[in-house]
Design an enzyme around this catalytic site. Sequence first.
Site, PDB file in Angstrom:
ATOM      1  N   GLY A  63       0.929  -1.063  -0.135  1.00  0.00           N
ATOM      2  CA  GLY A  63       0.047   0.039  -0.137  1.00  0.00           C
ATOM      3  C   GLY A  63       0.887   1.350  -0.141  1.00  0.00           C
ATOM      4  N   ASP A  65      -8.856   9.651  10.994  1.00  0.00           N
ATOM      5  CA  ASP A  65     -10.076  10.787  11.620  1.00  0.00           C
ATOM      6  C   ASP A  65     -10.931  10.185  11.398  1.00  0.00           C
ATOM      7  OD1 ASP A  65      -9.556  10.813   8.674  1.00  0.00           O
ATOM      8  OD2 ASP A  65     -10.673  12.551   8.761  1.00  0.00           O
ATOM      9  N   ASP A  96      -2.102 -13.594   5.646  1.00  0.00           N
ATOM     10  CA  ASP A  96      -3.386 -12.682   5.714  1.00  0.00           C
ATOM     11  C   ASP A  96      -4.225 -12.621   7.654  1.00  0.00           C
ATOM     12  OD1 ASP A  96      -6.169 -12.486   6.262  1.00  0.00           O
ATOM     13  OD2 ASP A  96      -6.942 -13.874   5.423  1.00  0.00           O
ATOM     14  N   ILE A  97      -4.037 -11.196   7.714  1.00  0.00           N
ATOM     15  CA  ILE A  97      -4.230 -10.941   9.449  1.00  0.00           C
ATOM     16  C   ILE A  97      -5.054 -11.523   9.815  1.00  0.00           C
ATOM     17  CG2 ILE A  97      -2.202  -8.735   8.687  1.00  0.00           C
ATOM     18  CD1 ILE A  97      -4.302  -6.858   9.037  1.00  0.00           C
ATOM     19  N   THR A 106      -9.221   0.272   2.873  1.00  0.00           N
ATOM     20  CA  THR A 106      -9.621   2.005   3.361  1.00  0.00           C
ATOM     21  C   THR A 106     -11.177   1.912   2.747  1.00  0.00           C
ATOM     22  OG1 THR A 106      -8.436   2.274   2.177  1.00  0.00           O
ATOM     23  CG2 THR A 106      -7.387   1.904   4.457  1.00  0.00           C
ATOM     24  N   TYR A 153     -16.287   1.704   8.960  1.00  0.00           N
ATOM     25  CA  TYR A 153     -15.282   2.318   8.836  1.00  0.00           C
ATOM     26  C   TYR A 153     -14.777   2.651  10.261  1.00  0.00           C
ATOM     27  CZ  TYR A 153     -10.533   3.750   7.771  1.00  0.00           C
ATOM     28  OH  TYR A 153      -8.973   4.269   7.243  1.00  0.00           O
ATOM     29  N   ALA A 170      -5.173  -2.661   6.056  1.00  0.00           N
ATOM     30  CA  ALA A 170      -7.127  -1.706   6.121  1.00  0.00           C
ATOM     31  C   ALA A 170      -7.727  -1.661   5.270  1.00  0.00           C
ATOM     32  CB  ALA A 170      -6.685  -0.916   7.131  1.00  0.00           C
TER      33      ALA A 170
END
Length: 277
Positions: A10, A103, A37-38, A63, A126, A61
Amino acid sequence: MKVLITGANGQLGREIAKQYKEIKEIDLILAGRSDLDITKVNEVYSFVNKNKPDVIINCAAFTAVDKCETEIDMAYKINTIGPKNLAIAANEIGAEIVQVSTDYVFDGNMHQSLTEFDEVNPQTVYGKTKLEGEKLVRSFNPKHYIVRTAWLYGDGNNFVKTMLNLSETHKTLKVVNDQTGTPTSTVDLARVIIKLVEDKNYGLFHCTCKGQCTWYEFTKEIFRIKGIDTEVLPCTTDQFPRPAKRPEYSVLRNYMLELTTGDITRTWQEAISEYLK
Protein backbone atom coordinates in the site's frame (compact mmCIF):
# COMPACT_ATOMS: atom_id res chain seq x y z
CA MET A 1 16.54 -4.17 14.33
CA LYS A 2 14.05 -6.32 12.45
CA VAL A 3 10.88 -4.60 11.22
CA LEU A 4 7.80 -6.36 9.81
CA ILE A 5 5.57 -4.17 7.62
CA THR A 6 2.11 -5.57 6.89
CA GLY A 7 0.16 -4.05 4.03
CA ALA A 8 3.58 -3.49 2.48
CA ASN A 9 2.20 -2.95 -1.02
CA GLY A 10 0.00 0.00 0.00
CA GLN A 11 0.90 3.69 -0.17
CA LEU A 12 2.15 3.96 3.41
CA GLY A 13 3.80 0.54 3.52
CA ARG A 14 5.84 1.38 0.44
CA GLU A 15 6.98 4.72 1.84
CA ILE A 16 7.99 3.33 5.25
CA ALA A 17 9.95 0.56 3.52
CA LYS A 18 11.62 3.12 1.23
CA GLN A 19 12.75 5.26 4.17
CA TYR A 20 13.87 2.27 6.26
CA LYS A 21 15.97 0.96 3.35
CA GLU A 22 18.14 4.05 3.74
CA ILE A 23 18.98 2.89 7.29
CA LYS A 24 21.51 0.07 6.89
CA GLU A 25 21.03 -1.59 10.27
CA ILE A 26 17.32 -2.28 9.61
CA ASP A 27 16.28 -5.78 8.52
CA LEU A 28 12.94 -5.45 6.69
CA ILE A 29 10.24 -8.10 6.33
CA LEU A 30 7.66 -6.92 3.80
CA ALA A 31 4.31 -8.72 3.90
CA GLY A 32 1.54 -8.07 1.40
CA ARG A 33 -1.89 -9.69 1.51
CA SER A 34 -0.65 -12.78 -0.34
CA ASP A 35 2.20 -13.22 2.18
CA LEU A 36 0.18 -12.83 5.38
CA ASP A 37 -3.56 -12.80 6.07
CA ILE A 38 -3.75 -10.80 9.29
CA THR A 39 -7.37 -11.92 9.87
CA LYS A 40 -6.24 -15.54 10.46
CA VAL A 41 -4.97 -15.86 13.99
CA ASN A 42 -2.93 -19.05 13.55
CA GLU A 43 -1.30 -17.73 10.38
CA VAL A 44 -0.31 -14.53 12.18
CA TYR A 45 1.15 -16.36 15.19
CA SER A 46 3.11 -18.72 12.95
CA PHE A 47 4.47 -15.92 10.73
CA VAL A 48 5.47 -13.71 13.64
CA ASN A 49 7.09 -16.53 15.61
CA LYS A 50 9.02 -17.67 12.55
CA ASN A 51 10.33 -14.20 11.64
CA LYS A 52 10.63 -12.74 15.16
CA PRO A 53 10.47 -9.02 14.33
CA ASP A 54 11.33 -6.39 16.92
CA VAL A 55 8.61 -4.10 15.55
CA ILE A 56 5.42 -4.76 13.59
CA ILE A 57 4.08 -1.80 11.59
CA ASN A 58 0.52 -2.59 10.54
CA CYS A 59 -0.35 -0.74 7.33
CA ALA A 60 -2.94 -3.33 6.31
CA ALA A 61 -6.49 -1.97 6.37
CA PHE A 62 -9.86 -2.04 4.63
CA THR A 63 -9.98 1.64 3.66
CA ALA A 64 -12.82 1.57 1.09
CA VAL A 65 -15.08 3.64 3.34
CA ASP A 66 -18.29 3.13 1.36
CA LYS A 67 -17.72 -0.62 0.89
CA CYS A 68 -17.31 -0.98 4.67
CA GLU A 69 -20.99 0.01 5.05
CA THR A 70 -22.08 -3.16 3.24
CA GLU A 71 -19.10 -5.49 3.79
CA ILE A 72 -19.30 -5.11 7.56
CA ASP A 73 -17.85 -8.49 8.52
CA MET A 74 -14.84 -7.98 6.28
CA ALA A 75 -14.29 -4.49 7.72
CA TYR A 76 -14.24 -5.87 11.27
CA LYS A 77 -11.99 -8.76 10.26
CA ILE A 78 -9.34 -6.54 8.66
CA ASN A 79 -9.59 -3.35 10.75
CA THR A 80 -10.32 -4.86 14.17
CA ILE A 81 -9.46 -8.58 14.36
CA GLY A 82 -6.29 -8.22 12.27
CA PRO A 83 -4.69 -5.63 14.57
CA LYS A 84 -5.70 -7.71 17.61
CA ASN A 85 -3.97 -10.78 16.16
CA LEU A 86 -0.82 -8.82 15.40
CA ALA A 87 -0.80 -7.15 18.84
CA ILE A 88 -1.05 -10.48 20.68
CA ALA A 89 1.56 -12.15 18.47
CA ALA A 90 3.92 -9.20 18.94
CA ASN A 91 3.39 -9.20 22.70
CA GLU A 92 4.22 -12.91 22.96
CA ILE A 93 7.71 -12.31 21.53
CA GLY A 94 8.22 -8.93 23.25
CA ALA A 95 7.84 -6.94 20.02
CA GLU A 96 6.37 -3.47 19.58
CA ILE A 97 3.40 -2.69 17.33
CA VAL A 98 2.45 0.36 15.28
CA GLN A 99 -1.25 0.60 14.41
CA VAL A 100 -2.28 3.21 11.82
CA SER A 101 -5.72 4.72 12.46
CA THR A 102 -7.93 7.49 11.12
CA ASP A 103 -9.77 10.78 11.59
CA TYR A 104 -13.00 8.81 11.06
CA VAL A 105 -12.96 7.87 14.76
CA PHE A 106 -14.41 11.37 15.32
CA ASP A 107 -17.89 12.54 14.31
CA GLY A 108 -16.61 15.66 12.53
CA ASN A 109 -18.98 18.04 14.29
CA MET A 110 -16.65 19.98 16.61
CA HIS A 111 -15.23 22.54 14.14
CA GLN A 112 -11.97 22.84 16.03
CA SER A 113 -8.72 20.95 15.64
CA LEU A 114 -8.93 17.61 17.42
CA THR A 115 -6.30 16.36 19.87
CA GLU A 116 -5.66 12.86 21.15
CA PHE A 117 -7.66 13.81 24.28
CA ASP A 118 -10.88 14.72 22.47
CA GLU A 119 -13.87 12.39 22.64
CA VAL A 120 -14.24 9.87 19.82
CA ASN A 121 -17.61 9.22 18.20
CA PRO A 122 -17.35 7.34 14.88
CA GLN A 123 -20.32 7.65 12.51
CA THR A 124 -19.37 4.99 9.97
CA VAL A 125 -18.55 1.29 9.94
CA TYR A 126 -15.03 2.19 8.85
CA GLY A 127 -14.56 4.56 11.79
CA LYS A 128 -16.05 2.08 14.27
CA THR A 129 -13.86 -0.81 13.09
CA LYS A 130 -10.71 1.31 13.20
CA LEU A 131 -11.54 2.55 16.71
CA GLU A 132 -12.11 -1.00 17.97
CA GLY A 133 -8.78 -1.95 16.39
CA GLU A 134 -7.12 0.83 18.40
CA LYS A 135 -8.71 -0.43 21.62
CA LEU A 136 -7.64 -4.03 21.10
CA VAL A 137 -4.05 -3.09 20.24
CA ARG A 138 -3.91 -1.04 23.46
CA SER A 139 -5.38 -3.92 25.46
CA PHE A 140 -3.12 -6.68 24.17
CA ASN A 141 0.27 -4.99 23.79
CA PRO A 142 1.63 -2.28 26.12
CA LYS A 143 4.42 -1.52 23.61
CA HIS A 144 2.10 0.19 21.13
CA TYR A 145 2.13 3.25 18.92
CA ILE A 146 -1.32 4.19 17.61
CA VAL A 147 -1.06 6.83 14.90
CA ARG A 148 -4.15 8.54 13.51
CA THR A 149 -3.88 10.25 10.15
CA ALA A 150 -6.12 11.66 7.42
CA TRP A 151 -6.45 12.45 3.70
CA LEU A 152 -3.38 10.34 2.89
CA TYR A 153 -1.64 10.29 -0.50
CA GLY A 154 1.55 8.70 -1.76
CA ASP A 155 2.71 6.01 -4.17
CA GLY A 156 -0.59 4.42 -5.17
CA ASN A 157 -4.22 5.25 -5.90
CA ASN A 158 -5.34 8.41 -4.13
CA PHE A 159 -7.38 11.60 -4.44
CA VAL A 160 -4.53 13.55 -6.04
CA LYS A 161 -4.11 11.07 -8.90
CA THR A 162 -7.88 10.83 -9.35
CA MET A 163 -8.14 14.60 -9.81
CA LEU A 164 -5.19 14.68 -12.21
CA ASN A 165 -6.73 11.89 -14.29
CA LEU A 166 -10.14 13.60 -14.35
CA SER A 167 -8.56 16.87 -15.47
CA GLU A 168 -7.42 15.15 -18.67
CA THR A 169 -11.01 14.41 -19.75
CA HIS A 170 -13.02 17.22 -18.12
CA LYS A 171 -13.05 20.96 -18.75
CA THR A 172 -14.96 21.52 -15.49
CA LEU A 173 -14.97 19.58 -12.20
CA LYS A 174 -17.23 19.93 -9.18
CA VAL A 175 -15.46 19.25 -5.89
CA VAL A 176 -16.86 19.21 -2.35
CA ASN A 177 -16.24 22.43 -0.42
CA ASP A 178 -17.96 21.68 2.92
CA GLN A 179 -15.61 18.98 4.25
CA THR A 180 -12.46 20.28 5.94
CA GLY A 181 -9.36 18.29 6.81
CA THR A 182 -5.62 18.09 6.18
CA PRO A 183 -4.05 16.42 3.14
CA THR A 184 -1.15 14.31 4.40
CA SER A 185 1.84 12.93 2.52
CA THR A 186 2.98 9.39 3.27
CA VAL A 187 6.50 10.86 3.39
CA ASP A 188 5.65 12.92 6.50
CA LEU A 189 3.69 10.12 8.16
CA ALA A 190 6.46 7.58 7.57
CA ARG A 191 9.07 9.95 9.03
CA VAL A 192 7.01 10.37 12.18
CA ILE A 193 6.36 6.64 12.60
CA ILE A 194 10.06 5.85 12.21
CA LYS A 195 10.95 8.55 14.75
CA LEU A 196 8.38 7.31 17.28
CA VAL A 197 9.84 3.81 17.05
CA GLU A 198 13.39 5.12 17.28
CA ASP A 199 12.52 7.09 20.43
CA LYS A 200 10.35 4.27 21.89
CA ASN A 201 7.70 6.94 22.38
CA TYR A 202 4.70 4.67 23.02
CA GLY A 203 1.12 5.88 23.04
CA LEU A 204 -1.57 7.52 20.92
CA PHE A 205 -0.58 10.18 18.36
CA HIS A 206 -2.17 12.27 15.68
CA CYS A 207 -0.07 12.77 12.56
CA THR A 208 -1.14 14.89 9.62
CA CYS A 209 0.57 17.67 7.75
CA LYS A 210 0.01 21.16 9.16
CA GLY A 211 -2.89 23.42 8.17
CA GLN A 212 -6.32 22.72 6.76
CA CYS A 213 -8.40 23.01 3.59
CA THR A 214 -11.47 21.62 1.85
CA TRP A 215 -11.32 19.08 -0.97
CA TYR A 216 -12.17 21.95 -3.34
CA GLU A 217 -9.27 24.07 -2.05
CA PHE A 218 -6.94 21.07 -2.23
CA THR A 219 -7.88 20.43 -5.86
CA LYS A 220 -7.38 24.10 -6.75
CA GLU A 221 -3.85 23.96 -5.29
CA ILE A 222 -3.04 20.72 -7.15
CA PHE A 223 -4.10 22.27 -10.47
CA ARG A 224 -2.31 25.53 -9.72
CA ILE A 225 0.99 23.74 -9.09
CA LYS A 226 0.62 21.61 -12.23
CA GLY A 227 -0.58 24.49 -14.40
CA ILE A 228 -3.83 22.72 -15.24
CA ASP A 229 -6.59 24.97 -16.56
CA THR A 230 -9.56 22.69 -15.79
CA GLU A 231 -12.15 24.81 -14.00
CA VAL A 232 -12.90 23.69 -10.42
CA LEU A 233 -16.32 24.54 -9.02
CA PRO A 234 -17.30 24.22 -5.34
CA CYS A 235 -20.24 21.98 -4.42
CA THR A 236 -21.83 20.53 -1.28
CA THR A 237 -21.66 17.01 0.14
CA ASP A 238 -25.41 16.71 -0.45
CA GLN A 239 -24.81 17.02 -4.19
CA PHE A 240 -22.70 13.85 -4.08
CA PRO A 241 -24.46 11.47 -1.66
CA ARG A 242 -22.33 8.50 -0.57
CA PRO A 243 -23.18 5.42 1.57
CA ALA A 244 -20.74 6.43 4.35
CA LYS A 245 -21.05 9.79 6.06
CA ARG A 246 -17.96 11.97 5.64
CA PRO A 247 -16.72 14.05 8.60
CA GLU A 248 -17.60 17.70 8.06
CA TYR A 249 -14.55 18.88 10.02
CA SER A 250 -11.77 16.45 10.91
CA VAL A 251 -8.63 18.53 11.29
CA LEU A 252 -6.27 16.64 13.61
CA ARG A 253 -3.80 18.51 15.77
CA ASN A 254 -0.51 16.67 16.33
CA TYR A 255 -0.69 17.59 20.00
CA MET A 256 1.18 14.62 21.48
CA LEU A 257 3.98 15.07 18.95
CA GLU A 258 4.20 18.75 19.92
CA LEU A 259 4.44 17.80 23.61
CA THR A 260 6.96 14.96 23.22
CA THR A 261 9.29 14.43 20.24
CA GLY A 262 8.32 17.61 18.39
CA ASP A 263 6.17 17.88 15.27
CA ILE A 264 8.40 17.28 12.23
CA THR A 265 5.59 17.39 9.63
CA ARG A 266 5.43 20.03 6.88
CA THR A 267 2.52 22.23 5.86
CA TRP A 268 0.13 20.48 3.50
CA GLN A 269 1.07 23.00 0.79
CA GLU A 270 4.79 22.19 1.06
CA ALA A 271 4.13 18.46 1.01
CA ILE A 272 1.83 18.45 -2.03
CA SER A 273 4.19 20.75 -3.91
CA GLU A 274 7.08 18.31 -3.44
CA TYR A 275 4.87 15.33 -4.32
CA LEU A 276 3.72 16.86 -7.61
CA LYS A 277 7.22 17.96 -8.66
